[in-house]
Motif scaffolding. Structure first.
Motif, PDB file in Angstrom:
ATOM      1  N   LEU A  64       0.874  -1.317   0.001  1.00 45.12           N
ATOM      2  CA  LEU A  64      -0.115   0.038   0.089  1.00 45.12           C
ATOM      3  C   LEU A  64       0.810   1.248  -0.166  1.00 45.12           C
ATOM      4  O   LEU A  64       1.765   1.398   0.830  1.00 45.12           O
ATOM      5  CB  LEU A  64      -0.846  -0.241   1.058  1.00 45.12           C
ATOM      6  N   LEU A  65       0.798   2.067  -0.846  1.00 41.74           N
ATOM      7  CA  LEU A  65       1.617   3.382  -1.112  1.00 41.74           C
ATOM      8  C   LEU A  65       0.503   4.693  -0.747  1.00 41.74           C
ATOM      9  O   LEU A  65      -0.756   4.416  -1.331  1.00 41.74           O
ATOM     10  CB  LEU A  65       2.092   3.362  -2.524  1.00 41.74           C
ATOM     11  N   HIS A  66       1.261   5.568  -0.436  1.00 43.78           N
ATOM     12  CA  HIS A  66       0.531   6.793   0.130  1.00 43.78           C
ATOM     13  C   HIS A  66       1.463   7.878   0.025  1.00 43.78           C
ATOM     14  O   HIS A  66       2.678   7.611   0.391  1.00 43.78           O
ATOM     15  CB  HIS A  66      -0.325   6.715   1.455  1.00 43.78           C
ATOM     16  N   PRO A  67       1.349   9.141  -0.424  1.00 42.38           N
ATOM     17  CA  PRO A  67       2.305  10.109  -0.661  1.00 42.38           C
ATOM     18  C   PRO A  67       2.921  10.541   0.513  1.00 42.38           C
ATOM     19  O   PRO A  67       4.066  11.040   0.483  1.00 42.38           O
ATOM     20  CB  PRO A  67       1.521  11.114  -1.374  1.00 42.38           C
ATOM     21  N   ASP A  68       2.083  10.650   1.597  1.00 45.02           N
ATOM     22  CA  ASP A  68       2.995  11.056   2.779  1.00 45.02           C
ATOM     23  C   ASP A  68       3.316   9.726   3.882  1.00 45.02           C
ATOM     24  O   ASP A  68       3.443  10.212   4.953  1.00 45.02           O
ATOM     25  CB  ASP A  68       1.865  11.981   3.629  1.00 45.02           C
ATOM     26  N   LYS A  69       3.185   8.586   3.666  1.00 43.95           N
ATOM     27  CA  LYS A  69       3.571   7.592   4.455  1.00 43.95           C
ATOM     28  C   LYS A  69       4.481   6.616   3.625  1.00 43.95           C
ATOM     29  O   LYS A  69       4.567   6.682   2.457  1.00 43.95           O
ATOM     30  CB  LYS A  69       2.390   6.859   4.823  1.00 43.95           C
TER      31      LYS A  69
END
Length: 150
Positions: A64-69
């Motif tokens: 799971l990718l997210h811009p702030d983590k």
């Protein structure tokens, strides 16, 4: 059940994906197109166990990718055929999947299971997972329906 008693563990790759066709460890029959898409997507991971040439267990997950983590890893499914349960296969598969997630840079690993799935809960407790009781699950379009559609 096969007569060859060699238990082996594998990381899913294009070269061994065909072993999953006809495997009884999934909720539904394996769809060739979905299998090809799964294998081609570098964010999807699967490990599986064979006894001889029969697939007897699997565990899958997604990065799971997210811009702030930092990347996290969601363990999506774990399955072992009934005749092979209680032999540590599920634990070994989950450990392999978690190691693969860590090796790829994932900073957290998580999953969800039903409250009445005592076998799964025992497995995750055995693997020192922390029980998080404060999470509530919402779904759309039947995402949390069981395989009977209820």
């Amino acid at each position: 059940m096969t007569t060859d008693c060699t238990l082996s563990f594998h990381h899913l790759q294009p070269g061994n994906a065909s072993l999953l066709k006809g495997a009884a460890v999934f909720d539904n029959p394996v769809d060739r197109q979905q299998l090809a898409a799964f294998v081609a997507d570098c964010g999807h991971r699967m490990v599986f166990a064979t006894l001889g040439e029969e697939v007897v267990g699997m565990a899958s997950g997604t990065v799971l990718l997210h811009p702030d983590k930092q990347p996290a890893f969601f363990i999506n499914e774990v399955g072992v055929i009934d005749a092979m349960r209680g032999r540590g296969i599920g634990a070994r598969l989950v450990q392999m999947l978690m190691q693969e997630a860590r090796d790829s840079g994932c900073q957290g690993i998580w999953l969800a299971t039903e409250t009445d799935n005592l076998a799964a809960r025992a497995l995750y407790s055995k693997l020192d997972a922390r029980l998080t009781e404060t999470v509530v699950v919402y779904d759309w379009d039947g995402a949390m329906d069981d395989e009977t559609g209820c």
